[in-house]
Motif scaffolding. Sequence first.
Motif, PDB file in Angstrom:
ATOM      1  N   SER A  51     -25.327  18.208 -89.107  1.00 44.72           N
ATOM      2  CA  SER A  51     -24.912  19.515 -88.728  1.00 44.72           C
ATOM      3  C   SER A  51     -24.544  19.332 -87.325  1.00 44.72           C
ATOM      4  O   SER A  51     -23.684  19.996 -86.663  1.00 44.72           O
ATOM      5  N   GLY A  52     -25.376  18.717 -86.220  1.00 46.46           N
ATOM      6  CA  GLY A  52     -25.030  18.474 -85.261  1.00 46.46           C
ATOM      7  C   GLY A  52     -23.806  17.673 -85.016  1.00 46.46           C
ATOM      8  O   GLY A  52     -23.009  17.959 -84.084  1.00 46.46           O
ATOM      9  N   GLU A  53     -23.509  16.494 -85.662  1.00 50.94           N
ATOM     10  CA  GLU A  53     -22.367  15.761 -85.578  1.00 50.94           C
ATOM     11  C   GLU A  53     -21.099  16.638 -85.915  1.00 50.94           C
ATOM     12  O   GLU A  53     -20.039  16.327 -85.364  1.00 50.94           O
ATOM     13  N   ARG A  54     -21.167  17.640 -87.008  1.00 48.27           N
ATOM     14  CA  ARG A  54     -20.082  18.361 -87.289  1.00 48.27           C
ATOM     15  C   ARG A  54     -19.774  19.186 -86.152  1.00 48.27           C
ATOM     16  O   ARG A  54     -18.457  19.580 -85.823  1.00 48.27           O
ATOM     17  N   ALA A  55     -20.801  19.848 -85.388  1.00 53.89           N
ATOM     18  CA  ALA A  55     -20.542  20.766 -84.534  1.00 53.89           C
ATOM     19  C   ALA A  55     -19.872  19.889 -83.032  1.00 53.89           C
ATOM     20  O   ALA A  55     -19.112  20.685 -82.469  1.00 53.89           O
ATOM     21  N   GLY A 106     -35.870  19.960 -72.134  1.00 45.94           N
ATOM     22  CA  GLY A 106     -34.680  19.332 -71.480  1.00 45.94           C
ATOM     23  C   GLY A 106     -33.496  19.743 -72.045  1.00 45.94           C
ATOM     24  O   GLY A 106     -33.392  19.870 -73.291  1.00 45.94           O
ATOM     25  N   VAL A 107     -32.533  19.718 -71.219  1.00 43.55           N
ATOM     26  CA  VAL A 107     -31.230  20.136 -71.599  1.00 43.55           C
ATOM     27  C   VAL A 107     -30.219  19.073 -71.447  1.00 43.55           C
ATOM     28  O   VAL A 107     -30.178  18.441 -70.243  1.00 43.55           O
ATOM     29  N   SER A 108     -29.329  18.802 -72.253  1.00 41.98           N
ATOM     30  CA  SER A 108     -28.001  17.808 -71.737  1.00 41.98           C
ATOM     31  C   SER A 108     -26.665  18.600 -72.421  1.00 41.98           C
ATOM     32  O   SER A 108     -26.798  19.478 -73.045  1.00 41.98           O
ATOM     33  N   THR A 109     -25.621  18.087 -72.210  1.00 36.32           N
ATOM     34  CA  THR A 109     -24.378  18.452 -72.369  1.00 36.32           C
ATOM     35  C   THR A 109     -23.473  17.550 -72.808  1.00 36.32           C
ATOM     36  O   THR A 109     -23.328  16.367 -72.122  1.00 36.32           O
ATOM     37  N   LEU A 110     -22.375  17.719 -73.591  1.00 37.38           N
ATOM     38  CA  LEU A 110     -21.575  16.870 -74.112  1.00 37.38           C
ATOM     39  C   LEU A 110     -20.686  16.676 -72.837  1.00 37.38           C
ATOM     40  O   LEU A 110     -20.332  17.458 -72.133  1.00 37.38           O
ATOM     41  N   ASP A 111     -20.637  15.206 -72.700  1.00 35.35           N
ATOM     42  CA  ASP A 111     -19.534  14.882 -71.518  1.00 35.35           C
ATOM     43  C   ASP A 111     -18.826  13.357 -72.145  1.00 35.35           C
ATOM     44  O   ASP A 111     -19.002  13.246 -73.127  1.00 35.35           O
ATOM     45  N   ALA A 156     -17.970  17.297 -83.488  1.00 32.00           N
ATOM     46  CA  ALA A 156     -16.638  17.083 -83.911  1.00 32.00           C
ATOM     47  C   ALA A 156     -15.453  18.192 -83.528  1.00 32.00           C
ATOM     48  O   ALA A 156     -14.537  18.133 -82.934  1.00 32.00           O
ATOM     49  N   LEU A 157     -16.208  19.281 -83.877  1.00 29.78           N
ATOM     50  CA  LEU A 157     -15.390  20.648 -83.571  1.00 29.78           C
ATOM     51  C   LEU A 157     -15.133  20.785 -82.204  1.00 29.78           C
ATOM     52  O   LEU A 157     -13.910  21.107 -81.620  1.00 29.78           O
ATOM     53  N   ALA A 158     -16.245  20.478 -81.362  1.00 33.09           N
ATOM     54  CA  ALA A 158     -16.091  20.595 -79.980  1.00 33.09           C
ATOM     55  C   ALA A 158     -14.836  19.702 -79.327  1.00 33.09           C
ATOM     56  O   ALA A 158     -14.340  20.354 -78.670  1.00 33.09           O
ATOM     57  N   GLN A 159     -15.103  18.586 -79.899  1.00 31.35           N
ATOM     58  CA  GLN A 159     -14.114  17.575 -79.194  1.00 31.35           C
ATOM     59  C   GLN A 159     -12.842  17.799 -79.695  1.00 31.35           C
ATOM     60  O   GLN A 159     -11.777  17.586 -78.834  1.00 31.35           O
ATOM     61  N   ARG A 160     -12.620  18.478 -81.084  1.00 35.90           N
ATOM     62  CA  ARG A 160     -11.105  18.551 -81.392  1.00 35.90           C
ATOM     63  C   ARG A 160     -10.671  19.745 -80.718  1.00 35.90           C
ATOM     64  O   ARG A 160      -9.439  19.674 -80.304  1.00 35.90           O
ATOM     65  N   HIS A 161     -11.420  20.572 -80.489  1.00 34.42           N
ATOM     66  CA  HIS A 161     -10.770  22.067 -79.970  1.00 34.42           C
ATOM     67  C   HIS A 161     -11.294  22.148 -78.450  1.00 34.42           C
ATOM     68  O   HIS A 161     -10.841  23.210 -77.676  1.00 34.42           O
ATOM     69  N   THR A 219     -21.254  11.331 -76.293  1.00 33.39           N
ATOM     70  CA  THR A 219     -20.453  11.861 -77.715  1.00 33.39           C
ATOM     71  C   THR A 219     -20.907  12.191 -78.985  1.00 33.39           C
ATOM     72  O   THR A 219     -20.164  12.221 -79.914  1.00 33.39           O
ATOM     73  N   ASP A 220     -22.288  11.785 -78.941  1.00 34.43           N
ATOM     74  CA  ASP A 220     -22.770  12.166 -80.477  1.00 34.43           C
ATOM     75  C   ASP A 220     -24.195  12.762 -80.277  1.00 34.43           C
ATOM     76  O   ASP A 220     -24.694  13.026 -78.948  1.00 34.43           O
ATOM     77  N   VAL A 221     -24.749  13.036 -81.372  1.00 38.60           N
ATOM     78  CA  VAL A 221     -25.972  13.709 -81.263  1.00 38.60           C
ATOM     79  C   VAL A 221     -27.147  12.755 -80.607  1.00 38.60           C
ATOM     80  O   VAL A 221     -28.109  13.310 -79.740  1.00 38.60           O
ATOM     81  N   ASP A 222     -27.423  11.508 -80.986  1.00 41.02           N
ATOM     82  CA  ASP A 222     -28.381  10.687 -80.566  1.00 41.02           C
ATOM     83  C   ASP A 222     -28.154  10.682 -79.099  1.00 41.02           C
ATOM     84  O   ASP A 222     -29.123  10.429 -78.551  1.00 41.02           O
TER      85      ASP A 222
END
Length: 418
Positions: A191-195, A299-304, A197-202, A308-311
Amino acid sequence: MLREQTIGVEAEPSAAEAAEHQRLDALDRLDAVDAPRNESFDRIARLIQTIFEVPIALVTVIDAHRQLYKACIGLNIEQVERRDTICRMTIQQEGPMIISDTLADPNFATHPHVTGGLKVRFYAGASLRTPDGHNIGTVCAIDTKPRSFSERQTRVLAELADMTVEYIALRQLASIDALTGALTRRAFRESGERAIALAQRHKHNLSLIALDIDHFKRVNDSFGHAAGDQVLAAVASACAANLRQSDVFGRIGGEEFAIILPHTHRSGALEVAEKLRAAIAGTEFRLGGEPCQITASFGVSTLDIATTDVDGLLANADAALYQAKAEGRNRVIGWRPQPSPESHARRRVLKAGQIHFNRRMSTVDCTVRTLSEEGAGLDLSSSYGLPEKFNLMIRSDGIDRPCRIVSQTERHVEVEFC
């Protein structure tokens, strides 16, 4: 790629080291190390105890430096150092290992579990062998007195080992954790990878929160696993009540949860994590008839651009989480990316490592759980006595690098490479 320093490291791993690397890969693919305690494991241990009429029955997995008990009857321990176990010999062979009398066997007569407090006199162990031929753990029947073990009993023990491997594989197909109602680790990652992918696309923000219940082992040790299950379910409920329907909530370890927050930047994720921290700390628990406060570290991290992936998000959030624990627990820490434009994201791994210090005369085995160009996260049986600086060797990757500790708990250290 990590820059490699091969001081004292063979150019090519030996056959044994290569086989161990493949074994750890199989263990990682099955997600067996972080798999929560489960009634199915307990049921297998009860069957072992009942069928063979022994006081001690175990279901274990073995990583690079320790043996983890997924079910344990007759002992009140969760893990031991791999080098101190009899089971490390079991996983080196194909068939079951039977020792009718340990004191009469020259290979085990002086073993610490034979001469020490456990007083093991009889041992029967069968490896958890994956379909591709890797031994990732054991099922064991243990007694404190010598006894015989027939061929039929040996076959039954081997069948129970096969059943355990099949259960581990089937567990990966489940999408909901039965105890907490959260997504399982596999379903969370999907589910995280799908989310993502959407974040990167949009091109919208996305963050991840990792949380771990503080001193959870004390709950199990003091009040039993039923009380521990009660705490897990209540913590999950407190989190779910404070999340949006679009958030992805999963149980990714025994007492560790993670949350994907779509459309959420770093400061917003920190606010959500603080809200969850307060909700858990404010939940009323009664354990053993007495009020008890339960807290969690976050702990908090953010897509940058580098992550670029869940791991990668989990690895960064885990590093921040361990910093929160090192700073006193019951707090929220946000991962701060390295300022260098050449920085690489951390990735979650499962590799054998060795810590060297005191001019390489002192060695500590460890399991590398996260790794990047800048640093690593290491699990070990005890971090007590480690110097601030040491060398980390990962033979499978031909790596030997000086590093220093940046945060530390009882069984985990975060290091940066020097």
